[in-house]
Design a protein around this motif. Structure first.
Motif, PDB file in Angstrom:
ATOM      1  N   ASN A 138     -67.235  34.579  -0.587  1.00 32.68           N
ATOM      2  CA  ASN A 138     -66.299  34.706   0.535  1.00 32.68           C
ATOM      3  C   ASN A 138     -66.933  35.373   1.742  1.00 32.68           C
ATOM      4  O   ASN A 138     -66.550  35.113   2.887  1.00 32.68           O
ATOM      5  CB  ASN A 138     -65.069  35.516   0.112  1.00 32.68           C
ATOM      6  N   TRP A 139     -67.900  36.241   1.500  1.00 35.80           N
ATOM      7  CA  TRP A 139     -68.561  36.966   2.578  1.00 35.80           C
ATOM      8  C   TRP A 139     -69.319  36.026   3.514  1.00 35.80           C
ATOM      9  O   TRP A 139     -69.330  36.217   4.729  1.00 35.80           O
ATOM     10  CB  TRP A 139     -69.497  37.995   1.951  1.00 35.80           C
ATOM     11  N   GLN A 140     -69.956  35.002   2.918  1.00 38.09           N
ATOM     12  CA  GLN A 140     -70.876  34.159   3.696  1.00 38.09           C
ATOM     13  C   GLN A 140     -70.239  33.443   4.889  1.00 38.09           C
ATOM     14  O   GLN A 140     -70.696  33.611   6.023  1.00 38.09           O
ATOM     15  CB  GLN A 140     -71.575  33.148   2.784  1.00 38.09           C
ATOM     16  N   ALA A 179     -60.010  37.611  -1.700  1.00 39.84           N
ATOM     17  CA  ALA A 179     -60.695  36.617  -0.873  1.00 39.84           C
ATOM     18  C   ALA A 179     -60.556  36.960   0.611  1.00 39.84           C
ATOM     19  O   ALA A 179     -61.529  36.895   1.370  1.00 39.84           O
ATOM     20  CB  ALA A 179     -60.140  35.233  -1.155  1.00 39.84           C
ATOM     21  N   GLY A 180     -59.337  37.342   0.999  1.00 37.45           N
ATOM     22  CA  GLY A 180     -59.114  37.682   2.400  1.00 37.45           C
ATOM     23  C   GLY A 180     -59.931  38.889   2.811  1.00 37.45           C
ATOM     24  O   GLY A 180     -60.590  38.898   3.863  1.00 37.45           O
ATOM     25  N   LEU A 215     -61.273  44.787  16.932  1.00 31.70           N
ATOM     26  CA  LEU A 215     -60.277  45.762  17.349  1.00 31.70           C
ATOM     27  C   LEU A 215     -59.383  46.203  16.200  1.00 31.70           C
ATOM     28  O   LEU A 215     -59.070  47.371  16.052  1.00 31.70           O
ATOM     29  CB  LEU A 215     -59.405  45.166  18.467  1.00 31.70           C
ATOM     30  N   LYS A 216     -58.928  45.221  15.413  1.00 24.33           N
ATOM     31  CA  LYS A 216     -58.007  45.567  14.335  1.00 24.33           C
ATOM     32  C   LYS A 216     -58.012  44.465  13.287  1.00 24.33           C
ATOM     33  O   LYS A 216     -58.255  43.301  13.591  1.00 24.33           O
ATOM     34  CB  LYS A 216     -56.594  45.712  14.907  1.00 24.33           C
ATOM     35  N   ASP A 217     -57.724  44.868  12.027  1.00 23.74           N
ATOM     36  CA  ASP A 217     -57.549  43.876  10.959  1.00 23.74           C
ATOM     37  C   ASP A 217     -56.063  43.802  10.633  1.00 23.74           C
ATOM     38  O   ASP A 217     -55.486  44.761  10.137  1.00 23.74           O
ATOM     39  CB  ASP A 217     -58.310  44.297   9.695  1.00 23.74           C
ATOM     40  N   LEU A 218     -55.461  42.641  10.905  1.00 27.67           N
ATOM     41  CA  LEU A 218     -54.052  42.465  10.568  1.00 27.67           C
ATOM     42  C   LEU A 218     -53.958  41.753   9.224  1.00 27.67           C
ATOM     43  O   LEU A 218     -54.764  40.876   8.932  1.00 27.67           O
ATOM     44  CB  LEU A 218     -53.356  41.615  11.641  1.00 27.67           C
ATOM     45  N   SER A 219     -52.970  42.131   8.425  1.00 30.43           N
ATOM     46  CA  SER A 219     -52.846  41.434   7.144  1.00 30.43           C
ATOM     47  C   SER A 219     -51.392  41.372   6.696  1.00 30.43           C
ATOM     48  O   SER A 219     -50.543  42.114   7.185  1.00 30.43           O
ATOM     49  CB  SER A 219     -53.683  42.135   6.077  1.00 30.43           C
ATOM     50  N   LEU A 220     -51.135  40.476   5.794  1.00 27.37           N
ATOM     51  CA  LEU A 220     -49.808  40.374   5.200  1.00 27.37           C
ATOM     52  C   LEU A 220     -49.972  40.020   3.729  1.00 27.37           C
ATOM     53  O   LEU A 220     -51.007  39.502   3.326  1.00 27.37           O
ATOM     54  CB  LEU A 220     -48.936  39.347   5.935  1.00 27.37           C
ATOM     55  N   PRO A 221     -48.963  40.349   2.890  1.00 23.78           N
ATOM     56  CA  PRO A 221     -49.126  40.149   1.457  1.00 23.78           C
ATOM     57  C   PRO A 221     -49.270  38.665   1.126  1.00 23.78           C
ATOM     58  O   PRO A 221     -48.653  37.816   1.760  1.00 23.78           O
ATOM     59  CB  PRO A 221     -47.834  40.696   0.852  1.00 23.78           C
ATOM     60  N   PHE A 222     -50.088  38.392   0.147  1.00 25.04           N
ATOM     61  CA  PHE A 222     -50.258  37.024  -0.352  1.00 25.04           C
ATOM     62  C   PHE A 222     -49.043  36.673  -1.174  1.00 25.04           C
ATOM     63  O   PHE A 222     -48.626  37.463  -2.013  1.00 25.04           O
ATOM     64  CB  PHE A 222     -51.541  36.986  -1.187  1.00 25.04           C
ATOM     65  N   PRO A 223     -48.457  35.502  -1.131  1.00 25.69           N
ATOM     66  CA  PRO A 223     -48.718  34.382  -0.235  1.00 25.69           C
ATOM     67  C   PRO A 223     -47.661  34.225   0.855  1.00 25.69           C
ATOM     68  O   PRO A 223     -47.211  33.138   1.097  1.00 25.69           O
ATOM     69  CB  PRO A 223     -48.660  33.200  -1.200  1.00 25.69           C
ATOM     70  N   VAL A 280     -56.397  32.338   5.606  1.00 22.49           N
ATOM     71  CA  VAL A 280     -55.286  32.072   4.695  1.00 22.49           C
ATOM     72  C   VAL A 280     -55.569  30.684   4.126  1.00 22.49           C
ATOM     73  O   VAL A 280     -56.401  29.957   4.649  1.00 22.49           O
ATOM     74  CB  VAL A 280     -53.907  32.086   5.384  1.00 22.49           C
ATOM     75  N   ALA A 281     -54.894  30.325   3.051  1.00 25.61           N
ATOM     76  CA  ALA A 281     -55.235  29.054   2.402  1.00 25.61           C
ATOM     77  C   ALA A 281     -54.004  28.261   1.998  1.00 25.61           C
ATOM     78  O   ALA A 281     -52.885  28.773   2.015  1.00 25.61           O
ATOM     79  CB  ALA A 281     -56.108  29.329   1.178  1.00 25.61           C
TER      80      ALA A 281
END
Lengths: 287, 390, 326
Positions: free
Chosen positions: B151-153, B178-179, B198-206, B229-230
């Protein structure tokens, strides 16, 4: 949280609530009038969405797709009731739960065979494909506003049907006292068939009209099913008014919890449900 | 005892009897090499599983149906992308069917359990998709290889690309392994190119409620955005992003975000730039031959998943050829596979110390139903895999 | 006289069954030994639910919550927070935590009846599901957690057995299952057990006689929860992994199905149901890719057409709900 976000989320919550109402009202009617717990109800929603996908690529017109799809679903609902569900009325809740669970598995697999397992999209019709500006940077998709208006119209139509027509009176009577309705000589078979077909049609319609705004994917039936049950329980079994109020309540709880407490948003609606039941063990409106 | 009780006992006994017969009936010939394909056959990832399987089988048929001089027997299992059944399924292939190599899978959670089983049983495993860093990181082992990516690549490569034109960025992703890994990769690449996240925004999967995050993104006003997201989520995200008017104001970058879903995303995805280790229109003889062969065999164009499956077969063939088909000589096989330099449809492919691919990353632009290659952003990118202590 | 014959033939059958079970690992099929271990754990889970459904008449649609919780207690103690990996500490911990949580939840949910009880149990199970799915401190991942290893049976320097050995784990689970069956038999013959069955038959009558019905229901709910936690613990040990799906409503539905397949309110129903269910799944999935379809069809047919004892039992529950006639 700024005003634009509150406004957008409120619009989202109302839209989600109205959609939930369409799905849950069918469920609560079937439950209230016939006493049947139908775990396959979510599959009708999914079916509607997949119908929208397949039909829209054939007809190319969303209106035609929705009308055709709804008609098909209503007919399917009547057939299902006649063939399978009518056998459930005398069965206990556990058997109903398990049998409709089995049906749900069957529907999911049939969808996999008849259509496929991929994620799909339904095109937003060109005349609704624009965005309404809100505030300086954000916009809101016009189709979603249109959707809410239609759902509201259908909800009002349902209200008129239930509260102001003879058929509606019979349905309400059936929901509150099944055996009395039978004794009064009303053709209970046709009443049940009508209610069930109506429920299926509403759920499928909801799936169809939401498809352009969201997406068409395999898991969508399961997701909406549990939430619909929460709505039915909170609103009161058999009560359409209750379903409306509960849908909005649950929708707002869900939408705003995702903004305010995202890590715990998953449990929000269940906490609300538990709370309401502790206050009013039979839901908001007793039927 | 009551009669129905007795009948239920009889039923159980019959069931056991039939099962026993089924067990006895699985006679195994000793000559062909047994390939355990543990891939999704149902659910949202079914098409990816099919692509991988098709790619794998294409390579084998190009070798005349043989790998390392031995004929091939496939034992396919639908893992349903269910982590809760992964243990049982992997054990079924290893302990009951006694496969020589495990090929699986798409879903990272399932793949991690497969890796665990592979380690415990010292079975050779080639992962043809799942990008969980841990598989070639903390859980790395000599018998575990990956023919896809970590996932890093793609995240790192995307960061390099975005940094060429923008100074600031905000990331949006689901809050799962993965995220997190993808975003971390993006951050490293972006900062290497001189930018600042600036910032990492996230939300719970899925969850697919992107609206609040999109609003926050708009208020932060970064020069670019990176998303991970997938599945159904990526379709909705791209559409929501365009509908919110952000597509023109804040350029969006991603890796898999348009992979396989361009038809569903439609106009909203047009022109999106993504970075991945494969693209449509790579003009090398190997790729053009591969695309033609795949089209001929399966009637559809190959995607990155098919390439990953194809290369998994290639890699295993290298190992088998080095020991002339003697799968018991694991150490030699692994040594050969470690040193493999493959000509893949995606370009030159070799493997790092942690057995993860070293490969080129392409810039692609979404045009119609294709992600067309326009440039190479980095060549020979390896995942540093700091947690892998072999 | 006939009851003596019945109990003797029944005893013989039970003895034969355990003999076969004990001899199974000797066939030296490690995959199938693990499979039967899995079935035994599932039957323990089903039997714990039977205490609620079959004997007390409480249909819980959230029983998977205790199953998953038991597994996660082990995961959190052993892997996530590295507190202890000892069998002698983690196993009792799993049972105690689940039982006490079931007690607290039971205080709430047992106030509801019938359909509402089903829904409220489902709701609480969903709450737990989402907690383990989303909250990082509890393992928060949709993929679940891979565990560090099997629990250690070491008592100081002495190691009586190694659970990492497939056969040892099999016998360990088998002994626990036998103990569970014994416990259930004694429980059901005790005054508590009789009271529970009385509640199942007619709750109002029990109340009228003066039984503290709520307390009995709570006791059943707590015990069932703790036993399900034990099963969940063993499941986590077997798989060396936990997963939020252990708490999903699909899992709750599956265990209800196992009970209906095997026969509710019959002590061995959970066992028979678990064997049948797993074998059914194995057979179906080896024959067809569409095995979900056939599972659904099987469920529908079983529910519609099942003859004899099971139907009469559920019809009794049905009359309980249709109208409390007595």
């Amino acid at each position: 949280m700024d005003l634009a976000l509150v406004l957008i989320q409120t619009l989202n919550a109302i839209q989600y609530g109205l959609l939930l109402f369409l799905v849950a009202s069918g469920l609560t009617l079937v439950f209230g009038v016939m006493g049947v717990i139908n775990l396959a109800h979510g599959s009708f929603y999914m079916m509607g969405a997949y119908l929208a996908f397949t039909l829209s690529s054939l007809t190319g017109n969303l209106f035609v797709t929705i009308i055709l799809g709804t008609l098909l679903s209503v007919v399917l609902g009547a057939v299902l009731e006649w063939a399978l569900y009518s056998h459930l009325y005398q069965r206990n809740h556990l058997q109903q739960v398990l049998l409709t669970y089995g049906l749900m598995l069957i529907f999911e697999e049939m969808r996999s065979v008849l259509v496929d397992n991929a994620v799909h999209s339904v095109e937003v019709p060109a005349w609704a494909n624009f965005s309404v500006p809100l505030g300086s940077v954000m916009t809101y998709p016009a189709y979603r506003l249109f959707m809410s208006v239609i759902c509201l119209a259908v909800a009002l139509g349902l209200y008129v049907l239930i509260q102001r027509t003879k058929v509606g009176a019979r349905i309400r009577a059936g929901a509150s006292n099944r055996s009395m309705v039978q004794i009064l000589g009303i053709n209970i078979d046709w009443l049940y068939r009508l209610v069930f077909a109506l429920g299926v049609g509403l759920a499928a319609f909801a799936g169809m009209i939401n498809a352009p705004a969201s997406s068409v994917s395999p898991g969508m039936g399961s997701q909406v099913l549990i939430v619909s049950f929460v709505v039915v329980i909170v609103g009161g079994i058999g009560s359409v008014q209750g379903a409306m109020l509960a849908s909005l309540l649950i929708a707002f709880a869900d939408t705003f919890s995702k903004v305010l407490i995202p890590d715990y948003a998953g449990v929000a609606i269940y906490v609300v449900m538990a709370g309401i039941l502790l206050w009013r063990p039979e839901g908001l409106f007793k039927s | 005892m009551s009669r129905p009780y007795f009948y239920s006992l009889v039923r159980a006994a019959m069931a056991v009897g039939i099962a026993g017969a089924a067990v006895g009936a699985t006679a195994q010939p000793s000559d062909p090499v047994k390939i355990g394909l543990m891939l999704p056959g149902s659910g949202t990832f079914a098409d990816l599983g099919k692509g991988i399987s098709n790619g794998f089988k294409l390579y084998v048929s190009e070798q005349g149906g043989k790998l390392g001089g031995r004929s091939v027997e496939y034992i396919a299992l639908d893992d349903e992308s269910e982590p809760s059944k992964a243990n049982e399924n992997a054990n079924k292939l290893v302990k009951r069917d006694k496969v020589d190599v495990l090929i699986g899978t798409v879903h990272s959670g399932v793949a991690m359990t497969i890796a665990k089983v592979a380690r415990e049983t010292n079975t050779l495993l080639i992962v043809p998709n799942a990008g969980a860093g841990e598989i070639t990181g903390a859980m790395c082992a000599p018998n575990i290889f990956r023919s896809s990516f970590s996932n890093w690549q793609p995240g790192y490569a995307s960061g390099l690309l975005a940094a060429k034109k923008h100074k600031t960025a905000v990331t949006i992703s689901w809050k799962y392994a993965a995220g997190d890994e993808s975003v971390k990769g993006f951050r490293e690449g972006f900062e290497k190119g001189g930018g600042k996240v600036l910032k990492d925004l996230s939300l719970p999967f899925p969850s697919t409620e992107f609206q609040p995050l999109l609003t926050e993104l708009a208020t932060l006003k970064p020069e670019s955005a990176y998303v991970f997201v997938a599945g159904a989520g990526q379709v909705k995200f791209v559409k929501d992003y365009a509908a919110a008017g952000l597509k023109t104001s804040i350029p969006l970058y991603g890796a898999f975000i348009t992979e396989g879903t361009l038809a569903a995303q439609g106009e909203a995805a047009s022109g999106l730039m993504t970075v991945l280790h494969y693209a449509d229109g790579i003009k090398t003889p190997k790729n053009e031959q591969f695309v033609a062969a795949f089209n001929k065999a399966y009637g559809a164009a190959p995607d990155v998943f098919a390439v990953q499956g194809y290369d998994a077969a290639q890699l295993y063939d290298v190992g088998l050829k080095a020991v002339k088909g003697d799968t018991k000589n694991k150490a030699e096989m692994i040594k050969a596979m470690e040193g493999a330099k493959l000509e893949s449809p995606r370009g030159p492919l070799s493997f790092s110390k942690s057995h993860n691919p070293i490969q080129d990353f392409y810039v692609r632009v979404a045009r119609g139903n294709q992600n067309v290659m326009t440039d190479v952003i980095v060549r020979g990118l390896a995942d540093p895999s700091p947690d892998c202590q072999p | 006289m006939s009851s003596l014959v019945k109990s003797r033939s029944r005893a013989a059958l039970i003895a034969l069954f355990f003999l076969m079970l004990a001899g199974f690992p000797l066939l030296d099929q490690p995959f199938y030994t693990e499979l039967v271990t899995r079935v035994m754990i599932l039957s323990m889970f089903a039997i714990s639910l039977d205490l609620l459904v079959g004997y007390t008449g409480l249909i819980s649609f959230g029983h998977a919550a205790w199953f998953g919780l038991g597994g996660y207690v082990f995961a959190l103690l052993g892997t996530k927070y590295h507190v202890t990996n000892s069998l002698w500490l983690t196993l009792p911990a799993a049972v105690l935590v689940t039982a006490s949580t079931a007690f607290m939840i039971g205080l709430f949910v047992l106030r509801t009846r019938g359909m509402f009880f089903i829904m409220v149990t489902l709701a609480f199970a969903q709450i737990f599901y989402f907690l383990f799915h989303d909250v990082k401190a509890l393992g928060g991942s949709s993929d679940g957690m891979n565990l560090r290893g099997k629990p250690s049976a070491a008592l100081g320097p002495w190691v009586p057995f190694e659970l990492s050995n497939t056969e040892t784990l099999y016998y360990f689970v088998m002994i626990l299952m036998a103990a569970l069956l014994l416990l259930m038999t004694l429980l059901l013959r005790s005054p508590l057990g009789c009271a529970l069955q009385g509640i199942r038959e007619n709750e109002h009558r029990m109340e009228a006689i003066g039984f503290p019905v709520f307390r009995y229901k709570l006791a059943a709910f707590t015990i069932a929860g703790g036993l399900a936690g034990l099963a969940g613990y063993l499941f986590a040990v077997l798989n060396s992994a936990v997963n939020p799906e252990m708490l999903s409503w699909h899992q709750s539905a599956d265990v209800l199905l196992i009970l209906i397949l095997g026969g509710m309110g019959q002590l061995w129903g959970g066992l028979i149901g678990a064997f049948t269910f797993v074998l059914l799944q194995e057979l179906l999935s080896s024959f067809t890719k569409l095995w979900h379809l056939w599972l659904g069809v099987t469920i529908v047919l079983v529910v519609l057409l099942l003859p004899g004892g099971m139907i009469s039992l559920s019809e009794r529950i049905n009359s309980l709900w249709q109208g409390r006639r007595t």
